[in-house]
Design an enzyme around this catalytic site. Structure first.
Site, PDB file in Angstrom:
ATOM      1  N   GLY A 154       0.826  -1.213   0.000  1.00 37.24           N
ATOM      2  CA  GLY A 154       0.000   0.000   0.000  1.00 37.24           C
ATOM      3  C   GLY A 154       0.851   1.249   0.000  1.00 37.24           C
ATOM      4  O   GLY A 154       1.128   1.835   1.048  1.00 37.24           O
ATOM      5  N   SER A 168       0.866   3.847  -3.129  1.00 33.06           N
ATOM      6  CA  SER A 168       0.228   4.963  -3.839  1.00 33.06           C
ATOM      7  C   SER A 168      -1.092   5.372  -3.211  1.00 33.06           C
ATOM      8  O   SER A 168      -1.802   4.556  -2.627  1.00 33.06           O
ATOM      9  CB  SER A 168      -0.030   4.579  -5.290  1.00 33.06           C
ATOM     10  OG  SER A 168       1.173   4.282  -5.932  1.00 33.06           O
ATOM     11  N   GLU A 217      15.318  -5.264  -4.712  1.00 34.55           N
ATOM     12  CA  GLU A 217      14.415  -5.682  -5.768  1.00 34.55           C
ATOM     13  C   GLU A 217      14.772  -4.978  -7.072  1.00 34.55           C
ATOM     14  O   GLU A 217      14.797  -5.569  -8.132  1.00 34.55           O
ATOM     15  CB  GLU A 217      12.984  -5.328  -5.347  1.00 34.55           C
ATOM     16  CG  GLU A 217      11.896  -5.820  -6.264  1.00 34.55           C
ATOM     17  CD  GLU A 217      11.658  -7.317  -6.142  1.00 34.55           C
ATOM     18  OE1 GLU A 217      12.388  -7.981  -5.386  1.00 34.55           O
ATOM     19  OE2 GLU A 217      10.749  -7.800  -6.828  1.00 34.55           O
TER      20      GLU A 217
END
Lengths: 385, 283
Positions: A129, A131, A248
């Site tokens: 969560g 944006s 990542e």
């Protein structure tokens, strides 16, 4: 600089390749399609668990968390072997690569046991969560508030573009815990169970199909979250966000390279004799070379923006060229489409039109191409803000 | 594979950059003698690419490029003095043919080396004021794909493009309009970022080409076409954005931008523009 592969990396690759040959799930099991990027089909849960138990899930992690302390080049070889077979290690990539990884970096022992290990073992899934309606590229403007209460927080606000939230068990939400602090400070990371009272999720379709549900709006109204769900120190969510995305992103280019590889293979029939085919090969080669360079010591993290921009835009141009090369056939929209073609691709192949439309995910999500250009101009080329 | 320059290669690049900067504005034969004395002509492919990028950065006026990447690979030796070679089968626009001490001709019967003085090779006027190109009048010439020559042009082109970008960056940092430096405008930033990405792409493919050449890898012909095509595409973007961002100042003879724009464009035009090499890559 040399062309030859590192023997230690190749030995690692061979070991994993042998494991895959022995353990890949059979084709029948793979026909069950995932519902979203947080929905893990039954066969895939078993598969992820198999990888976890053997230390092949996140090889960069220590053994107790499904890894084997692998180096970055080894992690690349691992992802390349999965991609070569068009296999994903998880249908919940954000849960695995960002949320579980953040928990392992910033979490308490209790949080690792309670959240990270179940995510890694595909017992639960997680969504990210970040944006909000008025905080997309400008993430620091997020307004969802978490007000400290006697034993935790009360959360109010709204998230959007929350991939897979409707299928997820838990949300890693970035919330404002100090409204008076400067924008980047005063943000915290909170684990919000999606079943908690006051959480309402509304999935909505993507450009690919009305029922292609991955995006969600998430409304949070007086949601009570216990104190122990705070990830990392209070008001230091910005550091958690950057830390979780960092690793990542290092290998993010590989996903574009694999998609270009797919396009190159699938478009070969339409592409032969056409100049764009050469551009595609050049983009792919350059992306791989620059990606390998990024694995080197002390590379500037801002250079990842070069990889993201080059990769996502190359995929987009290549998809468009392939669509145009197929001409009116490109209008066709086969019934079985979807982004989840990583396993047994032939069952889930998308039309060229759909692939082009979906390519915008790469130039919009995770920081738009425009934001990447700003980063390159300001941080690499030193232009004024 | 490892795609990082090692310590020695980084050191070489630094040394070359400093030497070339020091030689700037000196007489051409002094520059040439210095490069010879430092043994740059004998550098292996990747190191040669690094040297050529720096010479491209400086719009080098000497016959180094043709001698190192045209003559030497074709004949398997260094010339007495300077040298060049003909690859295109027609002897048109041969780099440095008007002034080379030796010229290698690729003919149906093999490579023939002729003293430059014995050839009719009139210099052709070209837009790049420091570039020598000449038509060679000879019989029996055949065309070839000269990988080292393509890579040499690509490396030189990348260097010239990088110089254009550096000049542009200096300019947009200093020049203010509407009360702000030009470089703070997003339209300017985005052009600069695209130039950077194009340069990185072309440079990566050039280094890859040099690696395949050094290791005699079977991909070397493809890699050379990719490098030459990417360098050509890069210069096209850098030329347009570079001249545009400099505004009227970049359109003058006094501004050194012109030398680097022209050098980059020349490297694309010599031995086939980008689209020619893209076509060569088709499956």
């Amino acid at each position: 600089m040399k062309l030859a592969d590192d023997p230690e990396v190749e030995a690692f690759r061979a070991e994993f390749a042998a494991f895959l040959d022995a353990h890949l799930p059979d084709e029948a099991g793979a026909r069950e399609r995932a519902g979203s990027s947080a929905h893990v089909p039954r066969w895939a849960r078993r598969w992820q668990r198999t990888l976890f138990d053997a230390g092949w899930l996140l090889p960069g992690q220590p053994p107790e968390y499904g890894g084997r302390d692998a180096t970055l080049p080894q992690q690349l070889a691992h992802l390349e072997e999965l991609a070569r077979r068009r296999v994903y290690h998880s249908f919940n990539p954000q849960g695995l690569g960002i949320i579980a990884a953040s928990l392992l970096t910033f979490g308490t022992e209790e949080q690792k046991r309670r959240w990270a290990v179940p995510i890694l073992r595909a017992e639960i899934t997680a969504a990210l969560g970040m944006s909000e309606p008025e905080a997309g590229s400008d993430l620091a403007s997020l307004r969802t508030r978490a007000v400290p209460d006697r034993d935790g927080f009360v959360v109010n606000g709204q998230k959007v573009w929350t991939s897979g939230a409707h299928d997820a068990d838990v949300l890693l939400a970035f919330v404002r815990t100090d409204p008076d602090a400067p924008k980047h400070q005063g943000i915290s990371a909170l684990l919000v169970p999606t079943g908690a009272e006051g959480v309402v999720r509304r999935p909505f379709g993507s450009i690919a199909a009305e029922d292609d549900l991955d995006f969600n709006e998430v409304f949070l109204t007086d949601v009570r979250v216990p104190r122990e769900n705070l990830l990392g120190p209070l008001n230091e969510g910005w550091r958690v966000a950057n830390g979780s995305l960092g690793h990542e992103r290092t290998l993010l280019w590989l996903s574009y390279a694999e998609r270009l590889e797919d396009l190159l293979r699938d478009a070969a029939d339409a592409g032969a004799g056409q100049e764009w085919y050469a551009t595609l090969r050049m983009d792919l080669t350059a992306l791989r070379l620059l990606g390998h360079r990024q694995l080197g010591q002390d590379r500037d993290p801002a250079e990842i923006s070069v990889l993201k921009l080059l990769g996502s835009e190359a995929v987009q141009s290549a998809s468009l060229y392939a669509l145009e090369a197929h001409g009116v056939e490109g209008l066709e929209h086969p019934a079985r489409t979807g982004p989840y073609h990583h396993m047994h691709h032939e069952h889930f192949i998308s039309s060229w039109f759909e692939r082009y439309a979906r390519s915008f995910a790469g130039t919009i999500a995770g920081g738009t191409s425009e934001i990447q250009r700003n980063i390159i101009a300001e941080r690499i080329l030193g232009l004024p803000r | 594979m490892e795609f990082e320059l090692d310590e020695e290669q980084r050191l070489l690049r630094r040394t070359v950059r400093e030497t070339v900067a020091k030689m700037r504005g000196r007489p051409e034969d002094q520059q040439w003698d210095t490069y010879l004395r430092l043994g740059w002509l004998e550098a292996p492919p990747l190191e040669l690419a690094l040297i050529l990028e720096e010479l491209g950065y400086a719009a080098d006026p000497t016959p180094f490029l043709a001698t190192a990447t045209w003559f030497a690979p074709l004949t398997g030796r260094l010339p007495e003095g300077s040298g060049t070679a003909v690859f295109d089968g027609a002897g048109r626009y041969v780099l440095d043919a008007d002034r080379a001490d030796e010229v290698a001709l690729l003919t149906g019967r093999g490579v023939i080396v002729v003293p430059g003085a014995e050839l009719a090779a009139p210099r052709v006027p070209v837009l790049d004021p420091h570039l020598h190109a000449a038509h060679v009048d000879a019989d029996g010439l055949v065309a070839a794909v000269p990988e080292p020559a393509l890579l040499g042009l690509a490396a030189t082109c990348v260097g010239a493009c990088r110089r254009v970008l550096d000049l542009v960056l200096d300019h947009v940092r200093q020049r203010a309009q509407f009360g702000r430096p030009l470089g703070s405008f997003q339209a300017v930033k985005h052009k600069a970022a695209d130039m950077h990405v194009a340069i990185e792409r072309a440079r990566a493919l050039t280094h890859f080409g040099a690696l395949t050449l050094a290791e005699n890898d079977p991909r070397r012909t493809d890699a050379a076409h990719m490098a030459k095509a990417a360098a050509g595409e890069c210069q096209r973007l850098v030329f347009r954005h570079g001249l545009q961002l400099f505004g009227a100042m970049g359109f003058t003879w006094e501004n050194e931008l012109q030398y680097h724009l022209k050098r980059a464009q020349a490297c694309d035009l010599l031995l086939g523009v980008a689209s020619v090499h893209r076509k060569a890559l088709l499956a």
